[in-house]
Design an enzyme around this catalytic site. Sequence first.
Site, mmCIF file in Angstrom:
data_model
loop_
_atom_site.group_PDB
_atom_site.id
_atom_site.type_symbol
_atom_site.label_atom_id
_atom_site.label_comp_id
_atom_site.label_asym_id
_atom_site.label_seq_id
_atom_site.Cartn_x
_atom_site.Cartn_y
_atom_site.Cartn_z
ATOM 1 N N ARG A 1 -2.646 -5.123 7.639
ATOM 2 C CA ARG A 1 -4.065 -5.245 7.967
ATOM 3 C C ARG A 1 -4.250 -6.421 8.919
ATOM 4 N NH1 ARG A 1 -7.530 -2.478 4.599
ATOM 5 N NH2 ARG A 1 -9.150 -4.058 4.771
ATOM 6 N N VAL B 1 8.755 5.120 14.177
ATOM 7 C CA VAL B 1 7.956 6.321 14.458
ATOM 8 C C VAL B 1 7.608 6.333 15.942
ATOM 9 C CG1 VAL B 1 5.797 7.526 13.953
ATOM 10 C CG2 VAL B 1 7.047 6.387 12.112
ATOM 11 N N GLU C 1 9.840 3.319 6.953
ATOM 12 C CA GLU C 1 9.719 1.858 7.048
ATOM 13 C C GLU C 1 10.566 1.356 8.220
ATOM 14 O OE1 GLU C 1 8.140 -0.912 5.596
ATOM 15 O OE2 GLU C 1 9.374 -1.991 7.052
ATOM 16 N N ALA D 1 -6.835 -10.625 -3.042
ATOM 17 C CA ALA D 1 -8.194 -10.871 -3.523
ATOM 18 C C ALA D 1 -8.306 -12.220 -4.226
ATOM 19 C CB ALA D 1 -8.595 -9.748 -4.470
ATOM 20 N N ILE E 1 0.840 -1.206 0.000
ATOM 21 C CA ILE E 1 0.000 0.000 0.000
ATOM 22 C C ILE E 1 0.870 1.250 0.000
ATOM 23 C CG2 ILE E 1 -1.656 1.344 1.369
ATOM 24 C CD1 ILE E 1 -3.019 -1.236 2.149
ATOM 25 N N HIS F 1 6.281 -12.183 -31.541
ATOM 26 C CA HIS F 1 7.259 -11.098 -31.604
ATOM 27 C C HIS F 1 6.648 -9.905 -32.323
ATOM 28 C CE1 HIS F 1 11.094 -9.046 -32.008
ATOM 29 N NE2 HIS F 1 10.781 -8.813 -33.281
#
Length: 475
Positions: free
Chosen positions: A279, A245, A211, A327, A192, A451
């Site tokens: 997630r 962070v 990151e 998915a 994401i 090709h």
Amino acid sequence: MSEAYDVVVIGAGPAGYPAAIRAAQNKLKVACVDEWRNTDGGYAFGGTCLNAGCIPSKALLESSELYERAKEELSHHGLKIGALELDLAQMQKRRASIVKAMTQGITALFKASGVVGLQGHARLLTGNQVLVKSADGGEKTLQAKHVVLASGSTPIRLNAVPHDGTHIIDSWNALELDAVPARLGVIGAGVIGLELGSVWRRLGSEVTVLEALEEFLPTVDQTIAREAQRHFKKQRLDIKLGTKVARASVTDGAVDVVYADAQGEHALKVDKLVVAVGRRPFTEDLLAQGTGVELDARGFIRVDEHCRTTAANVWAIGDVVRGPMLAHKGKEEGIMVAELIAGRYGEVNYKVIPSVIYTAPEIAWVGQTEEQVKASGRAYKVGAFPFAASGRARAMDAAQGMAKIVSAQDDDEILGVHIIGPMAGELISEAVLAMEYSASTEDIQRTIHAHPTLSEAIHEAALAADKRAIDTINR
Ligand code: FAD
Ligand code: NAD
């Protein structure tokens, strides 16, 4: 009185809706319940993928790439178009209309296949009953022979970075911005972070990605990951690895971020901060006491290889169970379960699930990375072909990246295919099919590729594995 069904599916995302349709195709009486509501308050089938994930992100990736290419590449083709202007409102209108068409398509598919689509919250009770609460407060109970749980996933939040939906946002919010933020921060250089970071960078944001890990894309083949990192750097996507962070707060309409790396603590000011750190499975208010459905330590519904839960005739599929949150993985699980319920054959080959990152260049892979094969101790060979040597890629002005095949030294079986380059997400399908049929590199070597096409890169990579490439120097 409760309504009786053969199958009740909870969740109409890319796992749930195919399960419902296939079950109906198998002549079972099926209902599928979904509670998703879009920002306009309306119900919509399709789950995260169609409403807030795969489809809207690809719509914006396409528009933003066209914008960047028009700005930077058209003159190279000998095309002059005058001043180029960004109309973000129109771009977002297009994104929303694609989502609407696709989600309404599911309603039509349900109707055509005889699935009863219900909109509202569903809860599994004991005895395979499902309580459905609709928006108007109405309640009904469905009695099911089989229940399929397909409740999906939701973004992980960070306590130190409190989500407010306006300045500190998640991926869904980041897809619906109505202005280009001058400075965009992203926490997480995963799929994401890279896709949405690319969208807003192309549209004009100065993007900083923070990151936590030292290694970039650790699950991707490292030749490909290093090549990707080089491209993103050139594109001015500022990816800071090995950062932690500490906190973020909103003052005067901007976000102050404090993060630490090996050099110490740093401050960063951005207009929007997207948290994209993964997630988690979504099971809130899904299971009543006593259903017998167990969760694992990370909150996923516990299932076997055929997606059977710990409760009789209750199945679970998609993001809410183990495995990659993709998915197409959920879709195949849904189809497998619908077949098994009908007494037919069903299986998912978890070893051959393709992954695609829709950046430019695209990144796509299937099977094992070279690092994984090496660690397994199996002798292997590698063939690679650079798109710089592809006539079609050059004609497209997209001669970046490579196709790489890792295969076994002993029986030549293809173990993994890794691509970074134009249309990598489309090209990987050939490798998926080859691996599904346990093909060897020789099988691809002996297959004629038209090709000039991008697919010749796979052909040549297979030839290169035996140092028999024609269009590149064999190393
Ligand atoms: P979901 O799509 O999350 O659907 C679950 C549905 O169940 C939801 O509609 C939810 O409202 C409903 N629900 C939950 N609980 C209940 C309940 N109790 N009662 C009624 N309804 C309920 N994957 C890809 O393969 N390719 C991509 O390009 C891609 N891009 C992505 C981009 C973004 C920004 C994001 C966030 C994700 C992306 N993904 C992509 C991941 C993909 O969206 C998920 O893997 C996929 O949606 C999972 O499908 P699912 O059906 O398991 O769950
Ligand atoms: P991800 O797991 O791909 O990436 C999350 C990144 O955040 C990782 O690199 C991780 O190391 C990092 N991270 C975690 N905690 C952190 C912290 N505190 N500070 C800094 N970095 C931190 O997850 P995602 O990008 O949020 O995507 C979620 C899921 O959605 C993925 O499982 C993915 O499969 C799916 N998805 C797929 C596609 C696609 O198929 N093209 C696109 C988007 C999303």
